[in-house]
Structure formats: C-alpha cells, structure tokens
Design an enzyme around this catalytic site. Structure first.
Site: not given
Ligand code: CP
Length: 307
Positions: A51-52, A80, A101, A129
């Site tokens: 999703r993100t 590396k 991320r 998040h």
């Molecule tokens: N909610 C969320 O962060 O989903 P993903 O891990 O799929 O990005």
C-alpha cells in the site's frame, strides 16, 4: 527543507489543511492532474510494502509527476554497505522528494538530515508511520464527520504496531478523545507512549485484554496485525498471532455506526465475512491513503518552492 518524520511534525491546523486538500482532490481531480509535471518522487523501500509504496507512486502519477526508486534493500547499494546518509545525498541529486521505509527506527530522520530535498517517513521500524495516520484521519473524518468526542478502540499488537503509536499521537490533540487499548499482556502499548502522550495530556484511556467486553462502547475499532518481523522468537509470535480475530459474531454488541479500520496487510485479524459489512472501512482507508499522500506531496513541494 521541511521533511515529515513524525505525525507531530504537523500542527492540528496543518492536518486539517491536508484533509481539506485531499477532499478537494477527491471532488476535483482534474485540477491536480498536471501540478507535478517534470517532478520526480523517489521511493526508497528497504522493507516490504504494498500500500504505502504503490499509493505514493500512484499519488505522484496522478499529480502528473514521475517516480523512481527501489522496493528492496538488496537491489540498492545498501547491500554493499552504503550508509543511509550517503543514499539520501545521492538520491537528492535525482529526485525532488523522497519517501523512505526502513526497518530501523530513526532511519528517516538520518535521511532527512542529509538530503537536500524533503524526506517523508514511510515507516521506520516499530517507531512511527505518519502517512498511514494521514490515511486513518481522512477515513475517520469521512466516516464520522470529525474527531472530537470519539471512543477509539485499538486492538492487537500495540507494542510493535507503529501505526498505532502515530494514530494515538494525532488523535490525542483533538477534544474529548477516549482510548480503549485492547491487547495481550505481552503486546501492550509501550510505556513511553502512555506516559509521554496519554498521561501527559490527561487523555482518558483504559487497558483490557477483552475485545468483546469493550465492543459496545466503541465508535472506532482499529484492528492491527501482530508484527511478526519485530519478534525476537518465532514461538512467541505463533502463540500471540491469533489473539484477536474479528468475526461477525463478535460485532453483535457493536454500535450500528461503528467504523472498523485496519492499516493492512491483514493476516487473520478480520474475517473476510466482515468485508461487506457497511461498518468495514479498511479498503476505503487504502484509497484515502492515496489522496492524503497526494495532498502531502503537494504541500511539501510547495513549501520547498519546487512547484
Ligand atoms: N499499511 C501499510 O503500511 O501497508 P504496506 O506495508 O503494504 O505498505
């Protein structure tokens, strides 16, 4: 250069402004279709995501921009031994904005201290998040019309669930919010969140292991997955993973206008039999995430003078 590491980087007025922009994007998408032409978003994902990452990419495409990046650390020079700081400096040469991320808490902050373009934290370990919280806020706003006076149940892995930590921080700044923290003993909300956010701001909360007992009082039920990737041993994960499974039967004493949220991915926490219940909001939440990321990209690029 403004980056977004924590949801607290935004004032309540700014959160309301982002929500207003997202609502306008929903109503008038054509108005936004070319604003980011010629601009690039880099998605640096050192941890898995559906999703993100894809909603960030869809958001930039729908604003007329382009996207580059990687979806696993092994396909970048991190494999590396390149540092986050050097990665951030390098990607700043290619992109106008970065969404990152990383499994380590604080990684996005390190990137933002070294990048010359805005960095958005797309999840840093068990810490926070913020863009998931933006999706959550828009979902609650569209379902309930506002945030004040809600009783919000947070259920599942409240220890490692970074979306929970960010959401508590965000909602705690609205009026008369009441939290019900539902988790196994081992996965209770970290004491630093309780102390620094809830107790410090005199936010009422109760802790329980019993989802069904809590159900009748809830306006929002935010289910979460037990975060396998943050456990130190598999035995504990296997013992705790199915602590809460929401089924239609468990909703029999719920309010008729309850809103059920889940940041997803779902494993077993919500039965698919609930997906068609009008109270299920988790796939609306997915779509709302794209609109809020569009609003966020616009805000940061405008503030940076890029658009
Ligand atoms: N909610 C969320 O962060 O989903 P993903 O891990 O799929 O990005």
């Amino acid at each position: 250069m403004r980056s977004v590491i924590d949801i607290l980087d935004f004032s309540v007025a700014e959160l309301d402004e982002l929500i207003s922009t997202a609502l306008d994007i929903i109503e008038n998408s054509k108005k936004y279709a070319h604003i980011c032409e010629g601009k690039k978003l880099a998605t640096l994902f050192f941890e898995p995501s559906t999703r993100t990452r894809l909603s960030f990419e869809a958001a930039m495409y729908e604003l007329g921009g382009n996207v580059l990046g990687f979806s696993e650390s092994n396909s970048s020079s991190a494999a590396k031994g390149e540092s986050i700081a050097d990665t951030a400096k390098t990607v700043s040469c290619y992109a106008d904005i970065i969404a990152m991320r990383h499994p380590k808490e604080g990684a996005a902050l390190v990137a933002s201290n070294n990048a010359t373009v805005p960095v958005i934290n797309a999840g840093d370990g068990g810490h926070c998040h913020p863009t998931q919280t933006l999706a959550d806020l828009l979902t609650i706003r569209r379902a309930k019309g506002g945030f004040n006076g809600l009783t919000v149940g947070l259920c599942g892995d409240l220890k490692f669930g970074r979306t929970v930590h960010s959401l508590i921080n965000a909602l705690s700044r609205y009026n008369n919010i009441n939290f019900v923290l539902i988790s196994p003993e081992e996965l209770k909300l970290p004491s630093y969140v309780k102390k620094d956010v809830l107790q410090k701001n005199n936010i009422p909360y109760t802790q329980t292991t019993d989802l069904e007992a809590a159900m009748p009082s809830l306006d929002i039920l935010y289910m979460t997955r037990v975060q396998r990737e943050r456990f130190f041993n598999e035995e504990d994960y296997l013992r705790l993973k199915d602590s809460y499974i929401l089924t239609p039967d468990k909703l029999k004493n719920a309010k008729p206008d309850l809103s059920i949220l889940h940041p997803l991915p779902r494993v077993n926490e919500i039965s698919v039999a609930i997906d068609n219940d009008p109270r299920a909001c988790y796939f609306k939440q997915v779509l709302n995430g794209k609109y809020m990321r569009m609003a966020l990209i616009l805000k940061l690029l405008k503030e940076a003078g890029t658009i």
